[in-house]
Design an enzyme around this catalytic site. Structure first.
Site, short mmCIF file in Angstrom:
data_model
loop_
_atom_site.label_atom_id
_atom_site.label_comp_id
_atom_site.label_asym_id
_atom_site.label_seq_id
_atom_site.Cartn_x
_atom_site.Cartn_y
_atom_site.Cartn_z
N ASP A 1 0.86 -1.18 0.00
CA ASP A 1 0.00 0.00 0.00
C ASP A 1 0.90 1.24 0.00
O ASP A 1 2.09 1.17 0.32
CB ASP A 1 -0.88 -0.04 1.26
CG ASP A 1 -1.76 1.19 1.40
OD1 ASP A 1 -2.47 1.53 0.45
OD2 ASP A 1 -1.70 1.83 2.47
N ASP B 1 -0.35 5.29 0.71
CA ASP B 1 -0.64 6.32 1.71
C ASP B 1 -0.68 5.74 3.12
O ASP B 1 -1.44 4.81 3.41
CB ASP B 1 -1.98 7.00 1.41
CG ASP B 1 -1.93 7.81 0.12
OD1 ASP B 1 -0.83 8.01 -0.41
OD2 ASP B 1 -3.00 8.25 -0.35
N ASP C 1 -2.08 -0.63 5.90
CA ASP C 1 -2.50 -0.03 7.17
C ASP C 1 -4.01 0.12 7.31
O ASP C 1 -4.48 0.56 8.36
CB ASP C 1 -1.85 1.36 7.32
CG ASP C 1 -2.45 2.37 6.37
OD1 ASP C 1 -2.59 2.06 5.15
OD2 ASP C 1 -2.82 3.47 6.82
#
Length: 257
Positions: A12, A14, A195
């Site tokens: 991922d 961001d 996250d």
């Protein structure tokens, strides 16, 4: 028969490989360099568009590898999926009282996208160049959102929260595209890092998963494979946590080799 890669890393962006505030990945450079030296693939997997990710791949030196775009709704370079126009047309078939409570990127100017994302104007323009999915802001109640999602599902459209936005697509997850990448690039080992809730399938599908700490959002609930050690959590946030976790995992894999 194709020789398997030593490792494929799915990451991922961001809040994971990119710092939540500065969008910098510099704290992860040492791990990225080590991965490049060993011939590992790093596949970016993000809600970002193909236009956005292409720029990041070039800057990070990852242009040789595929990328998962728009939260798994598409794979960079793959053009045989329903179009963004089809998605917008389906969205406009939702009852008007619900439709008005969802403001997608297609309803916003580039200046508005820049404001809500914190991106520079040029980056916001790339974020608006969508192919497969529509992120947006939901302003109604939770009950109304459930009705909205039901109306979309009847049209073959799925809604899910990623980082900051409610994102609509015709389906497909990061884990779905991960399987497609691995069919093209078999690997001895796989690692996934993320996250947010939309990363969970990817984390669970990998041999090793890493939940990156993000103080800007609620922590992911405990996952079943955490008990076995297949999924770990970092204490450091963003690219610092990414770097430490990858360095530790690479040490483990070298010890096992």
């Amino acid at each position: 028969m194709q020789e398997p890669l030593p490792l494929v890393v799915f990451s991922d962006l961001d809040g994971t490989l990119l710092d939540h505030d500065s969008y910098s990945w510099q704290a992860a450079v040492s791990a990225l360099d080590r991965l490049a030296e060993m011939g590992a693939a790093v596949v970016l997997a993000s809600s970002k568009t193909a236009s956005e990710i292409t720029v990041l791949q070039q800057k990070m030196g990852l242009s040789n590898w595929p990328a998962i775009v728009e939260n798994g709704a598409g794979l960079l370079g793959q053009n045989d999926l329903p179009t963004y126009g089809d998605l917008r047309a389906a969205l406009d078939r939702v009852p008007d009282d619900l439709r008005q409570k969802f403001r997608g990127f297609g309803d916003m100017s580039v200046a508005e996208i820049a404001k809500i994302t914190g991106l520079p104007q040029a980056d916001a323009a790339r974020a608006a160049e969508r192919l497969f999915s529509e992120p947006g802001i939901w302003s109604g109640t939770e009950a109304e959102r459930a009705q909205f999602e039901t109306a979309l599902a009847d049209l073959g459209v799925y809604a899910r929260y990623g980082g900051r936005f409610l994102t609509l697509s015709f389906g497909g997850t990061k884990a779905d595209q991960m399987a497609e990448v691995l069919s093209r690039y078999p690997a001895r080992h796989t690692v996934a890092l993320g996250d947010a809730p939309n990363d969970v399938e990817m984390l669970e599908a990998a041999e090793f998963g890493v939940i990156i700490a993000n103080p800007h959002r609620a922590a992911l609930p405990p996952l079943a494979t955490e008990r076995t050690g297949r999924i770990i959590r970092t204490k450091e946030a963003g690219p610092s946590g990414w770097n430490r976790a990858m360095m530790d995992l690479l040490d483990r894999l070298e010890t096992k080799a």
